[in-house]
Write an enzyme that holds these catalytic residues in place. Structure first.
Site, PDB file in Angstrom:
ATOM      1  CB  SER A   8      -0.902   0.009   1.233  1.00 16.20           C
ATOM      2  OG  SER A   8      -1.510   1.280   1.342  1.00 16.20           O
ATOM      3  CG  HIS A  33      -3.933  -1.580  -1.433  1.00 21.96           C
ATOM      4  ND1 HIS A  33      -5.007  -2.362  -1.769  1.00 21.96           N
ATOM      5  CD2 HIS A  33      -4.363  -0.772  -0.425  1.00 21.96           C
ATOM      6  CE1 HIS A  33      -6.039  -2.058  -1.010  1.00 21.96           C
ATOM      7  NE2 HIS A  33      -5.681  -1.080  -0.184  1.00 21.96           N
ATOM      8  CG  ASP A  35      -5.285   2.485   0.800  1.00 22.32           C
ATOM      9  OD1 ASP A  35      -6.208   1.661   0.716  1.00 22.32           O
ATOM     10  OD2 ASP A  35      -4.170   2.213   1.297  1.00 22.32           O
ATOM     11  CG  MET A  37      -8.378   7.258   2.457  1.00 23.78           C
ATOM     12  SD  MET A  37      -7.362   7.435   3.918  1.00 23.78           S
ATOM     13  CE  MET A  37      -6.663   5.801   4.034  1.00 23.78           C
ATOM     14  CG  HIS A  66      -9.373   0.091  -0.423  1.00 24.14           C
ATOM     15  ND1 HIS A  66      -8.765  -0.048   0.808  1.00 24.14           N
ATOM     16  CD2 HIS A  66     -10.718   0.046  -0.179  1.00 24.14           C
ATOM     17  CE1 HIS A  66      -9.700  -0.165   1.746  1.00 24.14           C
ATOM     18  NE2 HIS A  66     -10.891  -0.103   1.177  1.00 24.14           N
ATOM     19  CG  MET A  68     -11.362   3.277   2.166  1.00 20.75           C
ATOM     20  SD  MET A  68      -9.858   3.266   3.142  1.00 20.75           S
ATOM     21  CE  MET A  68      -8.667   3.345   1.826  1.00 20.75           C
ATOM     22  CG  MET A 137     -11.548  -2.209   5.496  1.00 21.37           C
ATOM     23  SD  MET A 137      -9.981  -1.669   4.756  1.00 21.37           S
ATOM     24  CE  MET A 137      -9.011  -1.154   6.170  1.00 21.37           C
ATOM     25  CG  ASP A 175      -6.285  -2.636   3.351  1.00 21.32           C
ATOM     26  OD1 ASP A 175      -5.200  -2.331   3.883  1.00 21.32           O
ATOM     27  OD2 ASP A 175      -6.939  -1.858   2.627  1.00 21.32           O
TER      28      ASP A 175
HETATM   29  C1  DX5 Z   1      -6.281   1.872   5.624  1.00 20.36           C
HETATM   30  C2  DX5 Z   1      -5.913   1.476   4.223  1.00 20.36           C
HETATM   31  C3  DX5 Z   1      -4.775   0.513   4.160  1.00 20.36           C
HETATM   32  C4  DX5 Z   1      -3.477   0.991   4.783  1.00 20.36           C
HETATM   33  C5  DX5 Z   1      -2.835  -0.208   5.410  1.00 20.36           C
HETATM   34  O1  DX5 Z   1      -7.535   2.459   5.648  1.00 20.36           O
HETATM   35  O2  DX5 Z   1      -6.998   0.883   3.525  1.00 20.36           O
HETATM   36  O3  DX5 Z   1      -4.555   0.042   2.845  1.00 20.36           O
HETATM   37  O4  DX5 Z   1      -2.597   1.571   3.862  1.00 20.36           O
HETATM   38  O5  DX5 Z   1      -1.713   0.211   6.121  1.00 20.36           O
HETATM   39  P1  DX5 Z   1      -0.980  -0.703   7.197  1.00 20.36           P
HETATM   40  O6  DX5 Z   1      -0.479  -1.932   6.475  1.00 20.36           O
HETATM   41  O7  DX5 Z   1       0.107   0.166   7.690  1.00 20.36           O
HETATM   42  O8  DX5 Z   1      -1.998  -1.056   8.258  1.00 20.36           O
HETATM   43 ZN    ZN Z   2      -6.604  -0.160   1.502  1.00 19.14          ZN
END
Ligand code: DX5
Ligand code: ZN
Length: 220
Positions: A8, A33, A35, A37, A66, A68, A137, A175
């Site tokens: 990620s 990956h 993310d 947000m 991903h 969010m 998650m 994740d």
């Molecule tokens: C959190 C993200 C993850 C995050 C995971 O909301 O969806 O993908 O980057 O990070 P680690 O591996 O540090 O928990």
């Molecule tokens: Zn993620």
């Protein structure tokens, strides 16, 4: 079963993102990956389309996006145009799950549904045969670097059972809070796509990827 590592980049150093991506690829990671947000579905804001476009130009790694974000259906076409290979949307954020999954496929991407820790696997029963992947998650979404929630292990096991009982070929991605120390536990429960951010992008990135791969190879 194929076992895949999806580092990620939320935890990468964005002043040298290209170099960090080069290292995870050189060490053998298959996915990246990404993310997204929006500050509404989750409290934090990360990055969106312009960065994805640059990443797409830079790498041929599979871009595992991903979302969010609230109402992800608004942005399916745009993420396809930016080069996403896989688009995962949250069950809790989407008003028309089936229609959105269909649109993701029409745009040539693989599709996934993500569940927050408090959302039961049972909500998946209508869509399990329409997805390539389920993302569980294993922390509350929103931030990297949190600790794995132990109740997740049983949830992974239950979902793997559901998938097998129906004879489906659905990947289970986990994740949040995955480290070398708990990797065997999630693999043993039935996860086969592993997201890791802070455990990969701190210290020696290539060595971290290799350490993960050794544990994952032990499962094949
Ligand atoms: C959190 C993200 C993850 C995050 C995971 O909301 O969806 O993908 O980057 O990070 P680690 O591996 O540090 O928990
Ligand atoms: Zn993620």
């Amino acid at each position: 079963m194929k076992f895949i590592l999806s580092p990620s980049i939320l935890s990468a150093d964005f002043t040298h993102l290209g170099e960090d991506i080069r290292q995870v690829k050189a060490a053998g990671a298959q996915y990246l990956h990404y993310d997204v947000m929006d500050g509404a579905f989750v409290p934090s804001i990360s990055f969106g389309m312009p960065v994805l476009r640059s990443v797409r130009k830079f790498t041929d790694l599979v871009l595992d996006v991903h979302l969010m974000i609230e109402k992800p259906e608004r942005y399916v076409d745009e993420f396809a145009d930016c080069g996403a290979d896989m688009l995962t949307i949250h069950y809790e954020a989407c008003e028309d799950l089936q229609g959105t999954l269909r649109r993701i496929r029409e745009k040539g991407m693989k599709c996934g549904v993500a569940l927050k820790p408090g959302t039961s696997n049972a909500v998946l029963s209508d869509v399990l045969d329409q997805v390539d992947m389920i993302l569980l998650m294993t922390v509350e979404p929103g931030f990297g670097g949190q600790s794995y929630l132990p109740a997740s292990t049983e949830k992974i096991r239950e979902l793997r059972r559901m998938v097998e009982e129906r004879g489906l070929n659905v990947d289970i991605e986990v994740d949040g809070g995955i480290k070398k120390e708990n990797l065997s536990e999630v693999l043993g429960a039935g996860a086969n796509v592993i997201v890791a951010g802070s455990a990969i992008f701190a210290g020696d990135i290539e060595q971290n990827v290799k350490d993960f791969q050794v544990i994952m190879d032990g499962r094949k």
